[in-house]
Structures are given as structure tokens and as C-alpha cells.
Design a protein around this motif. Sequence first.
Motif, short mmCIF file in Angstrom:
data_model
loop_
_atom_site.label_atom_id
_atom_site.label_comp_id
_atom_site.label_asym_id
_atom_site.label_seq_id
_atom_site.Cartn_x
_atom_site.Cartn_y
_atom_site.Cartn_z
N THR A 143 0.84 -1.21 0.00
CA THR A 143 0.00 0.00 0.00
C THR A 143 0.87 1.26 0.00
N VAL A 166 -1.33 9.99 9.31
CA VAL A 166 -2.19 9.68 10.45
C VAL A 166 -2.33 8.16 10.48
N ARG A 168 0.11 4.61 12.35
CA ARG A 168 1.50 4.15 12.44
C ARG A 168 1.58 2.63 12.42
N ILE A 171 2.21 -2.08 8.52
CA ILE A 171 2.04 -2.32 7.08
C ILE A 171 1.72 -1.05 6.30
N LEU A 172 1.35 0.00 7.01
CA LEU A 172 0.88 1.17 6.27
C LEU A 172 1.48 2.50 6.76
N HIS A 191 -1.08 9.41 15.75
CA HIS A 191 -1.63 8.12 16.18
C HIS A 191 -2.70 8.38 17.23
N SER A 192 -3.12 7.33 17.89
CA SER A 192 -4.27 7.49 18.80
C SER A 192 -3.95 8.34 20.02
N ALA A 210 -4.39 6.93 7.31
CA ALA A 210 -4.29 5.45 7.36
C ALA A 210 -4.67 5.01 8.76
N VAL A 211 -5.94 5.18 9.08
CA VAL A 211 -6.41 5.05 10.44
C VAL A 211 -7.42 3.93 10.65
N LEU A 216 -12.45 10.49 9.65
CA LEU A 216 -11.78 11.14 10.79
C LEU A 216 -11.18 12.50 10.39
N GLY A 232 -7.68 4.81 3.87
CA GLY A 232 -8.68 4.11 4.68
C GLY A 232 -9.73 3.42 3.85
N TYR A 233 -10.20 2.33 4.40
CA TYR A 233 -11.30 1.63 3.73
C TYR A 233 -12.21 1.07 4.81
N ASN A 234 -13.35 1.74 4.99
CA ASN A 234 -14.28 1.35 6.03
C ASN A 234 -15.59 0.88 5.39
N VAL A 260 -6.33 4.54 -3.56
CA VAL A 260 -5.20 3.76 -3.07
C VAL A 260 -5.40 2.25 -3.26
P1 NAP Z 1 -4.40 -0.35 12.11
O1 NAP Z 1 -3.35 -1.38 12.17
O2 NAP Z 1 -5.66 -0.53 12.90
O3 NAP Z 1 -3.73 1.04 12.55
C1 NAP Z 1 -4.49 2.19 12.72
C2 NAP Z 1 -3.62 3.33 13.15
O4 NAP Z 1 -4.45 4.47 13.32
C3 NAP Z 1 -2.90 3.09 14.47
O5 NAP Z 1 -1.57 3.53 14.37
C4 NAP Z 1 -3.70 3.93 15.47
O6 NAP Z 1 -2.91 4.47 16.53
C5 NAP Z 1 -4.20 5.05 14.60
N1 NAP Z 1 -5.42 5.63 15.14
C6 NAP Z 1 -6.53 5.00 15.56
N2 NAP Z 1 -7.46 5.87 15.98
C7 NAP Z 1 -6.92 7.10 15.83
C8 NAP Z 1 -7.38 8.41 16.09
N3 NAP Z 1 -8.60 8.64 16.59
N4 NAP Z 1 -6.55 9.44 15.82
C9 NAP Z 1 -5.32 9.24 15.30
N5 NAP Z 1 -4.83 8.00 15.02
C10 NAP Z 1 -5.62 6.95 15.29
O7 NAP Z 1 -4.89 -0.07 10.63
P2 NAP Z 1 -4.12 -0.28 9.21
O8 NAP Z 1 -4.00 -1.72 8.92
O9 NAP Z 1 -2.92 0.61 9.14
O10 NAP Z 1 -5.24 0.31 8.24
C11 NAP Z 1 -5.64 1.66 8.28
C12 NAP Z 1 -6.75 1.88 7.24
O11 NAP Z 1 -6.23 1.60 5.95
C13 NAP Z 1 -7.97 0.98 7.40
O12 NAP Z 1 -9.11 1.71 7.00
C14 NAP Z 1 -7.72 -0.14 6.43
O13 NAP Z 1 -8.92 -0.73 5.94
C15 NAP Z 1 -7.02 0.61 5.33
N6 NAP Z 1 -6.14 -0.22 4.49
C16 NAP Z 1 -6.28 -0.09 3.16
C17 NAP Z 1 -5.47 -0.83 2.32
C18 NAP Z 1 -5.63 -0.67 0.85
O14 NAP Z 1 -5.12 -1.46 0.10
N7 NAP Z 1 -6.33 0.35 0.42
C19 NAP Z 1 -4.50 -1.70 2.82
C20 NAP Z 1 -4.36 -1.79 4.21
C21 NAP Z 1 -5.20 -1.04 5.03
P3 NAP Z 1 -2.15 3.59 17.63
O15 NAP Z 1 -0.93 3.06 16.95
O16 NAP Z 1 -1.84 4.56 18.70
O17 NAP Z 1 -3.10 2.52 18.04
#
Ligand code: NAP
Length: 282
Positions: A143, A166, A168, A171-172, A191-192, A210-211, A216, A232-234, A260
Motif C-alpha cells: 500500500t 495519520v 503508524r 504495514i501502512l 496516532h491514537s 491510514a487510520v 476522521l 482508509g477503507y471502512n 489507493v
Molecule cells: P491499524 O493497524 O488498525 O492502525 C491504525 C492506526 O491508526 C494506528 O496507528 C492507530 O494508533 C491510529 N489511530 C486509531 N485511531 C486514531 C485516532 N482517533 N486518531 C489518530 N490515530 C488513530 O490499521 P491499518 O491496517 O494501518 O489500516 C488503516 C486503514 O487503511 C484501514 O481503514 C484499512 O482498511 C485501510 N487499508 C487499506 C489498504 C488498501 O489497500 N487500500 C490496505 C491496508 C489497510 P495507535 O498506533 O496509537 O493505536
Amino acid sequence: MSQARLMDGTALARRIVEETARKAAELTDRTGTAPCLATVLVGEDPASVTYVRMKQNRCRKAGIDSRRVALPAETTTEELVGTLRSLSQDPSVHGILLQHPVGEHIDERAAFEAIAPEKDVDGVTFASFATMSFGLPGFVSCTPGGILRLLDAYDVDLAGKRAVVVGRSAILGKPVGMLLLARDATVTYCHSRTRELSSVVREADVVVAAVGRPRLVRGQDIKPGAVVIDAGYNEGNVGDVDFDSAVERASLITPVPGGVGPMTIATLLEQTVDAAARQLGV
Ligand code: NAP
């Protein structure tokens, strides 16, 4: 201010996949061996099953063989590590994708580390993170790699720019920050636990969301003229950016879907063919 231009990941990914298919066909002609991606799925989580099927379909269309390894949900870390090690040693497999999440009871890091770096086409191992961060040959996390390709395709000059990521995750968020840093952007990770997220985002020339939290990042947080990448993908095809308000402030923005997402798979296919070419000595 006029509306942002859309960054069309679908169209760019299509071009990358066409080029990848051409390279795969050439490799198969020259060596008599088609590139092969092994996909490893633990359990039957419906979203993961769909993702794996989608990746296999794309492989087939690009002339890449795929080998599906489906393991039961109760697979242990040791068993998964064993499967990944044997795929790493199997010369007929050129790339390995472990679909995640793998289940709470499994040590995901131990599983990732069982993938040989030369077959880590999803860019998930420590070795891949390190080579990517140091700008050395290796595979990027898909990604983040796809995001950089999109920025390049739209001629976004990153040197000296303020980039705010946004998220950490391993993978992203983390790897995309490293790639932006390698292009001389000044990178801030949020991050959170970040305080005053909106005011940090407001300083960004480039925002990567990437949250995994729907909408958000809001338009009012976007500096006018900023480039906005929504990874993001929700549920319900909703990104981590509030598109309707952000499109009014940004200069370039990725749609969800069609931004993306397609770039991630294109990068996976491209890296699988590159891995096969290296392993087949072409
Ligand atoms: P993840 O492992 O759950 O990580 C989320 C990150 O966001 C963490 O670092 C977390 O902080 C932070 N976060 C959570 N709530 C927050 C807030 N309110 N304010 C600021 N930061 C916050 O997720 P991920 O795997 O990286 O995926 C992120 C998004 O990308 C998802 O929507 C997923 O579906 C999407 N995604 C898309 C693809 C694609 O191919 N398009 C691939 C992968 C993922 P902490 O570290 O402090 O917990």
C-alpha cells in the motif's frame, strides 16, 4: 477555491498491471516458468477470503500462477511458520502473501519473519522494512509503495514538504512515512495518542490518512491546496477522510474506492513478477 483534482488509482493501476502482464508473459516465454504467488489464508474470515480470491483473480489475468494455501482457523504459530518456511524453500513459488489478520492466538510477527525476504512481495518482513527505509533493493510494503507511485504519477514534488501521516501501523503508516522521508519530505506521524490532531494535520502539504476510522480527517483540517491521500477503507466504501468537505480544500485527493486500493494489488503483482525474474536469473 476550486475542487481538487481526483487521483485516479484505478487507471494508473490498470496501466501498471498491463505492463506487469507483459513482463510476466515475456518471463514465461524465456524461462518456461510462469511467476507464481502463494497466498496463505488462516481461517475463513469472509473479508479475508474475498481479498485472497480477488488477488488470485488479478494474478490469473496478469499471467501469474497462484497457489492457494488454506489453513484451518485453529492452526498454531508453529504450523503456520512451518508452512511459510517450506514455501520459502520451494523453488516453484516466487512470492508469498500471508493474508492478515491471522487470528489472535497466532504470533503474526513470527509468521511474517518465516517468509524469505526474496519472496516477501507484500513487503511485511523486518528485512523489507529495513531495505525500504535505507533505499536499498528489496520489496516495499504494497500500500505505501502504491501511494508513492500515485504521488509520482501526479507529479507531486515531496522535497521539503510537510507530510503528516495519520496512523503508524507496521504495514501502512510507518512504511509510508519512511518512503516520504526518503523523498526528503518532513514527516510527522500521528496516532491514537496524538494531541490536537486537527492542528497537526492543518500544517500538512501532504496528508496520508491510514487510520481505519470513517471520515476522521475533515475538510476544515486540510490546508488549502494540500494533497490528500486516503488509504482508509471502512464499511460502506467510506474512507478515513471526509471526502465531500476535503475535496473543496485539497488540490489533489484520492477517491474511495478507486484511489489507493487498486494500487496495492498492482504493486503486489508487479513485485511478484520482479521476484520471479530475480529468482529465475533473468
Ligand atoms: P491499524 O493497524 O488498525 O492502525 C491504525 C492506526 O491508526 C494506528 O496507528 C492507530 O494508533 C491510529 N489511530 C486509531 N485511531 C486514531 C485516532 N482517533 N486518531 C489518530 N490515530 C488513530 O490499521 P491499518 O491496517 O494501518 O489500516 C488503516 C486503514 O487503511 C484501514 O481503514 C484499512 O482498511 C485501510 N487499508 C487499506 C489498504 C488498501 O489497500 N487500500 C490496505 C491496508 C489497510 P495507535 O498506533 O496509537 O493505536
